[in-house]
Design a protein around this motif. Structure first.
Motif, short mmCIF file in Angstrom:
data_model
loop_
_atom_site.label_atom_id
_atom_site.label_comp_id
_atom_site.label_asym_id
_atom_site.label_seq_id
_atom_site.Cartn_x
_atom_site.Cartn_y
_atom_site.Cartn_z
N LEU A 2 74.06 38.69 -11.77
CA LEU A 2 72.62 38.77 -11.97
C LEU A 2 72.00 37.39 -11.86
O LEU A 2 70.93 37.23 -11.30
CB LEU A 2 72.31 39.41 -13.32
N HIS A 3 72.71 36.38 -12.39
CA HIS A 3 72.20 35.02 -12.33
C HIS A 3 72.01 34.57 -10.88
O HIS A 3 71.01 33.92 -10.55
CB HIS A 3 73.14 34.07 -13.07
N LEU A 4 72.93 34.91 -10.00
CA LEU A 4 72.82 34.52 -8.60
C LEU A 4 71.64 35.19 -7.92
O LEU A 4 70.93 34.57 -7.14
CB LEU A 4 74.11 34.85 -7.85
N SER A 5 71.40 36.46 -8.22
CA SER A 5 70.29 37.14 -7.57
C SER A 5 68.95 36.62 -8.08
O SER A 5 68.00 36.52 -7.32
CB SER A 5 70.39 38.65 -7.77
N LEU A 6 68.86 36.28 -9.35
CA LEU A 6 67.61 35.71 -9.86
C LEU A 6 67.37 34.33 -9.27
O LEU A 6 66.25 33.97 -8.93
CB LEU A 6 67.65 35.63 -11.39
N SER A 7 68.43 33.54 -9.13
CA SER A 7 68.29 32.21 -8.55
C SER A 7 67.87 32.31 -7.09
O SER A 7 67.01 31.57 -6.64
CB SER A 7 69.61 31.46 -8.66
N ALA A 8 68.47 33.23 -6.33
CA ALA A 8 68.11 33.39 -4.92
C ALA A 8 66.68 33.89 -4.78
O ALA A 8 65.97 33.50 -3.85
CB ALA A 8 69.09 34.36 -4.26
N ALA A 9 66.22 34.73 -5.69
CA ALA A 9 64.85 35.24 -5.62
C ALA A 9 63.84 34.13 -5.88
O ALA A 9 62.77 34.10 -5.29
CB ALA A 9 64.66 36.37 -6.62
N SER A 10 64.19 33.20 -6.77
CA SER A 10 63.24 32.12 -7.05
C SER A 10 63.26 31.05 -5.95
O SER A 10 62.28 30.34 -5.77
CB SER A 10 63.57 31.47 -8.40
N GLU A 11 64.36 30.94 -5.21
CA GLU A 11 64.43 29.95 -4.14
C GLU A 11 63.91 30.49 -2.81
O GLU A 11 63.74 29.72 -1.87
CB GLU A 11 65.87 29.47 -3.96
N GLY A 12 63.65 31.77 -2.71
CA GLY A 12 63.20 32.37 -1.46
C GLY A 12 61.92 31.77 -0.92
O GLY A 12 61.86 31.40 0.25
N PRO A 13 60.87 31.66 -1.72
CA PRO A 13 59.63 31.07 -1.20
C PRO A 13 59.79 29.62 -0.77
O PRO A 13 59.17 29.18 0.20
CB PRO A 13 58.65 31.19 -2.37
N GLN A 14 60.65 28.85 -1.47
CA GLN A 14 60.87 27.48 -1.05
C GLN A 14 61.61 27.43 0.29
O GLN A 14 61.28 26.61 1.15
CB GLN A 14 61.66 26.70 -2.10
#
Length: 110
Positions: A2-14
Motif C-alpha cells: 500500500l505504501h508503494l501505491s500511495l507513493s507512486a500516486a503522489s509522484e504521478g503529477p511530478q
C-alpha cells in the motif's frame, strides 16, 4: 504494498510535469535547430560578396552536403513525438486521468 501505491500516486503529477517539460524543451530545441539550419542554407546559397576584380572569378569551391543536418532535424522532431507520447502514458497513470478508487469499507464484525 500500500505504501508503494500511495507513493507512486503522489509522484504521478511530478512525473507528468517533468515529462511535459522535456517534451516542450524538445519542441523548442528542434524548432530552433530547424530555423538555424534554414539560415545556414540561405547563407551558403547567397552570392559571394565583393569579388576583388572582374578578371578574377569568384565562385564557391564546393557545396558541403547537408543531408545529415536535415536528418538531425527530423530525428529531433521524432524524439519530440516520443516524449509527447510518453507524456500521454505518464498522464494516464496519474490520478488526474482517473480518480483514485475509494477506500474499501471496513468489514462488519460478525
Amino acid at each position: 504494498m500500500l505504501h508503494l501505491s500511495l507513493s507512486a500516486a503522489s509522484e504521478g503529477p511530478q512525473d507528468l510535469a517533468v515529462s511535459a517539460l522535456l517534451a516542450v524543451l524538445w519542441l523548442v530545441a528542434s524548432s530552433a535547430w530547424a530555423q538555424a539550419l534554414r539560415h545556414v542554407r540561405a547563407a551558403l546559397g547567397a552570392p559571394l560578396p565583393h569579388c576583388p576584380s572582374p578578371t578574377v572569378g569568384c565562385a564557391p569551391v564546393g557545396v558541403t552536403p547537408m543531408g545529415s543536418l536535415g536528418a538531425s532535424v527530423a530525428f529531433g522532431f521524432l524524439n519530440l513525438l516520443l516524449w509527447a507520447s510518453g507524456s500521454w502514458f505518464v498522464y494516464k497513470e496519474t490520478p488526474l486521468h482517473r480518480p483514485a478508487p475509494p477506500p474499501d469499507p471496513a468489514p462488519s464484525p460478525m
